[in-house]
Scaffold this active site. Sequence first.
Site, PDB file in Angstrom:
ATOM      1  N   GLU A  14       0.806  -1.238   0.000  1.00  0.00           N
ATOM      2  CA  GLU A  14       0.000   0.000   0.000  1.00  0.00           C
ATOM      3  C   GLU A  14       0.834   1.281   0.000  1.00  0.00           C
ATOM      4  O   GLU A  14       0.532   2.230   0.730  1.00  0.00           O
ATOM      5  CB  GLU A  14      -0.978  -0.023   1.186  1.00  0.00           C
ATOM      6  CG  GLU A  14      -1.877  -1.253   1.164  1.00  0.00           C
ATOM      7  CD  GLU A  14      -2.774  -1.392   2.377  1.00  0.00           C
ATOM      8  OE1 GLU A  14      -2.783  -0.483   3.221  1.00  0.00           O
ATOM      9  OE2 GLU A  14      -3.485  -2.415   2.465  1.00  0.00           O
ATOM     10  N   GLU A  56      -6.101 -10.706  -1.525  1.00  0.00           N
ATOM     11  CA  GLU A  56      -6.909 -10.530  -0.302  1.00  0.00           C
ATOM     12  C   GLU A  56      -8.394 -10.478  -0.639  1.00  0.00           C
ATOM     13  O   GLU A  56      -9.147  -9.682  -0.083  1.00  0.00           O
ATOM     14  CB  GLU A  56      -6.508  -9.233   0.423  1.00  0.00           C
ATOM     15  CG  GLU A  56      -5.044  -9.131   0.756  1.00  0.00           C
ATOM     16  CD  GLU A  56      -4.679  -7.919   1.601  1.00  0.00           C
ATOM     17  OE1 GLU A  56      -5.585  -7.249   2.132  1.00  0.00           O
ATOM     18  OE2 GLU A  56      -3.463  -7.639   1.730  1.00  0.00           O
TER      19      GLU A  56
HETATM   20  O1  G3I Z   1      -4.294  -4.248  19.309  1.00  0.00           O
HETATM   21  C1  G3I Z   1      -5.265  -5.191  19.663  1.00  0.00           C
HETATM   22  C2  G3I Z   1      -4.624  -6.367  20.369  1.00  0.00           C
HETATM   23  O2  G3I Z   1      -3.971  -5.943  21.516  1.00  0.00           O
HETATM   24  C3  G3I Z   1      -5.635  -7.430  20.689  1.00  0.00           C
HETATM   25  O3  G3I Z   1      -4.965  -8.615  21.063  1.00  0.00           O
HETATM   26  C4  G3I Z   1      -6.507  -7.735  19.486  1.00  0.00           C
HETATM   27  C5  G3I Z   1      -7.659  -8.607  19.948  1.00  0.00           C
HETATM   28  O4  G3I Z   1      -8.737  -8.527  19.072  1.00  0.00           O
HETATM   29  O5  G3I Z   1      -6.975  -6.557  18.861  1.00  0.00           O
HETATM   30  C6  G3I Z   1      -5.888  -5.788  18.453  1.00  0.00           C
HETATM   31  O6  G3I Z   1      -6.114  -4.854  17.410  1.00  0.00           O
HETATM   32  C7  G3I Z   1      -6.358  -5.459  16.169  1.00  0.00           C
HETATM   33  C8  G3I Z   1      -5.203  -5.247  15.201  1.00  0.00           C
HETATM   34  O7  G3I Z   1      -5.487  -5.752  13.924  1.00  0.00           O
HETATM   35  C9  G3I Z   1      -3.948  -5.846  15.657  1.00  0.00           C
HETATM   36  O8  G3I Z   1      -2.942  -5.204  14.940  1.00  0.00           O
HETATM   37  C10 G3I Z   1      -7.616  -4.940  15.563  1.00  0.00           C
HETATM   38  O9  G3I Z   1      -8.695  -5.183  16.410  1.00  0.00           O
HETATM   39  C11 G3I Z   1      -7.767  -5.555  14.241  1.00  0.00           C
HETATM   40  O10 G3I Z   1      -8.931  -5.180  13.680  1.00  0.00           O
HETATM   41  C12 G3I Z   1      -6.592  -5.203  13.361  1.00  0.00           C
HETATM   42  O11 G3I Z   1      -6.930  -5.301  12.027  1.00  0.00           O
HETATM   43  C13 G3I Z   1      -6.201  -6.007  11.053  1.00  0.00           C
HETATM   44  C14 G3I Z   1      -5.620  -4.967  10.120  1.00  0.00           C
HETATM   45  O12 G3I Z   1      -5.162  -5.560   8.909  1.00  0.00           O
HETATM   46  C15 G3I Z   1      -4.453  -4.232  10.749  1.00  0.00           C
HETATM   47  O13 G3I Z   1      -3.379  -5.107  10.953  1.00  0.00           O
HETATM   48  C16 G3I Z   1      -7.205  -6.920  10.354  1.00  0.00           C
HETATM   49  O14 G3I Z   1      -7.560  -7.985  11.222  1.00  0.00           O
HETATM   50  C17 G3I Z   1      -6.621  -7.453   9.067  1.00  0.00           C
HETATM   51  O15 G3I Z   1      -7.585  -8.185   8.354  1.00  0.00           O
HETATM   52  C18 G3I Z   1      -6.163  -6.276   8.222  1.00  0.00           C
HETATM   53  O16 G3I Z   1      -5.623  -6.775   7.018  1.00  0.00           O
HETATM   54  C19 G3I Z   1      -5.344  -5.787   6.030  1.00  0.00           C
HETATM   55  C20 G3I Z   1      -4.090  -6.244   5.300  1.00  0.00           C
HETATM   56  O17 G3I Z   1      -3.050  -6.437   6.227  1.00  0.00           O
HETATM   57  C21 G3I Z   1      -3.697  -5.233   4.241  1.00  0.00           C
HETATM   58  N1  G3I Z   1      -4.793  -4.984   3.328  1.00  0.00           N
HETATM   59  C22 G3I Z   1      -6.060  -4.598   3.950  1.00  0.00           C
HETATM   60  C23 G3I Z   1      -6.460  -5.651   4.984  1.00  0.00           C
HETATM   61  C24 G3I Z   1      -7.798  -5.338   5.583  1.00  0.00           C
HETATM   62  O18 G3I Z   1      -7.750  -4.120   6.273  1.00  0.00           O
END
Ligand code: G3I
Length: 393
Positions: A186, A302
């Site tokens: 990205e 994805e």
């Molecule tokens: O920080 C808390 C953590 O302490 C806790 O253990 C956990 C429990 O639910 O939540 C954590 O935060 C989460 C975070 O990832 C961890 O980095 C968020 O709730 C969660 O929603 C978050 O989102 C992820 C996001 O990338 C950021 O890393 C998504 O699950 C994941 O599907 C999403 O994936 C991205 C790809 O990497 C790149 N392209 C877009 C795609 C969708 O957004």
Amino acid sequence: MNNRFLLTRRHIIQLVFEMLVGGIGTAVTSRFINFNNQLQARDNPNKKFATDGKFSLKERAAIKDLIYGAAIQYSQLLSDRELANQVKCECKMLVPEWELKWFTGKQSLRPSPGRFDFGRADWMANFAKAHGLLFRGHTLVWHEALPPWFQNTVNSQNAEQFLEEHIKTVVRHYAGKIHSWDVVNEAINPSDGRSDGLRKTPWLKFLGSDYVELAFRFAAEADPQALLVYNDFGLDYDTPENEAKRNAVLKLLERLKSKSTPIHALGMQAHLQGDKTQFNSKKLKNFLRNVAALDLKILITEMDVADKNLPVDIKVRDRIVAATYEDYLSVVLDEPAVIAVLTWGLSDRYTWLSEFQPRRDGARVRPLPLDANFKRKLAWNAIARAFDNAPHR
Ligand code: G3I
């Protein structure tokens, strides 16, 4: 009564407002009918999405020399036996959804500047190996998922050192065990206003526009065998934003290739919207052709179809989601440079969209090939049909 025409609460509020402002006729014709007409055009109740035979998605893909796989989280794979069984049955490739990012809360690859924790990602790599799946890395350089310590530790003096150390340590750890890496994720965002289309990120600020090339060189030095991928979203539709993004991504890829950067593929995330109608197969095909002409492979990395704005009726919703999968995949799989299709999750039980794009009516979202009880949905049939109809690579 046909449930396609049921009103949601949001529509009723909007309709009443427009009736008050512009009169019943204007409100009905200008908004609600248009909205439903567009959705109706996306839906064909007579289409059954029939498939032949009992082959799984990975088997159908393999017949065409394609790879099918999915992104899954460690804790889900570890604790949900049925999910693990479905991954083994349907997937030839496994992508950790969180575990190879720098930081994902408590489950972090890079908990502190001097420490790497490969525990969860290693467990997933071993799962993949034990069950004959390819393993894929996501992602080495991204402006999101950076650890809290990053802000006060990394600066323009030491950024290159951090980039090199991170990429080389992680890539070497999986050298020989990994199919491909999303090296940079990205990096393009035309609305940031730069002439090269690059997104304003900490890496750009500290290292300038060469950071993308640098990242690929570090990755290639650490593992000369892995397929090195540039991955991005928002490349799919016939909108001015997506058009600008396609152009900027293509220019980035051209620049990288002209400098003999070791980049081997483009990853198209393909987070689609079931209610979006601006799909132009010709423009998408042209883009894929232009990428392939740079001697790059293409992976759909994805894929999922958000159903946030679709009618609540599950039959209608599933048909539109399935049609979106089939329409998109039938176009992209026509391009011989496309070698893999990965969905961002496998079952509706676990999807980022339930957190990031929930439905207003509270109904569970249904963006993936299997439902929350791991039953195959029409989306599964649509992907299967797209593989069955795809030409051989
Ligand atoms: O920080 C808390 C953590 O302490 C806790 O253990 C956990 C429990 O639910 O939540 C954590 O935060 C989460 C975070 O990832 C961890 O980095 C968020 O709730 C969660 O929603 C978050 O989102 C992820 C996001 O990338 C950021 O890393 C998504 O699950 C994941 O599907 C999403 O994936 C991205 C790809 O990497 C790149 N392209 C877009 C795609 C969708 O957004």
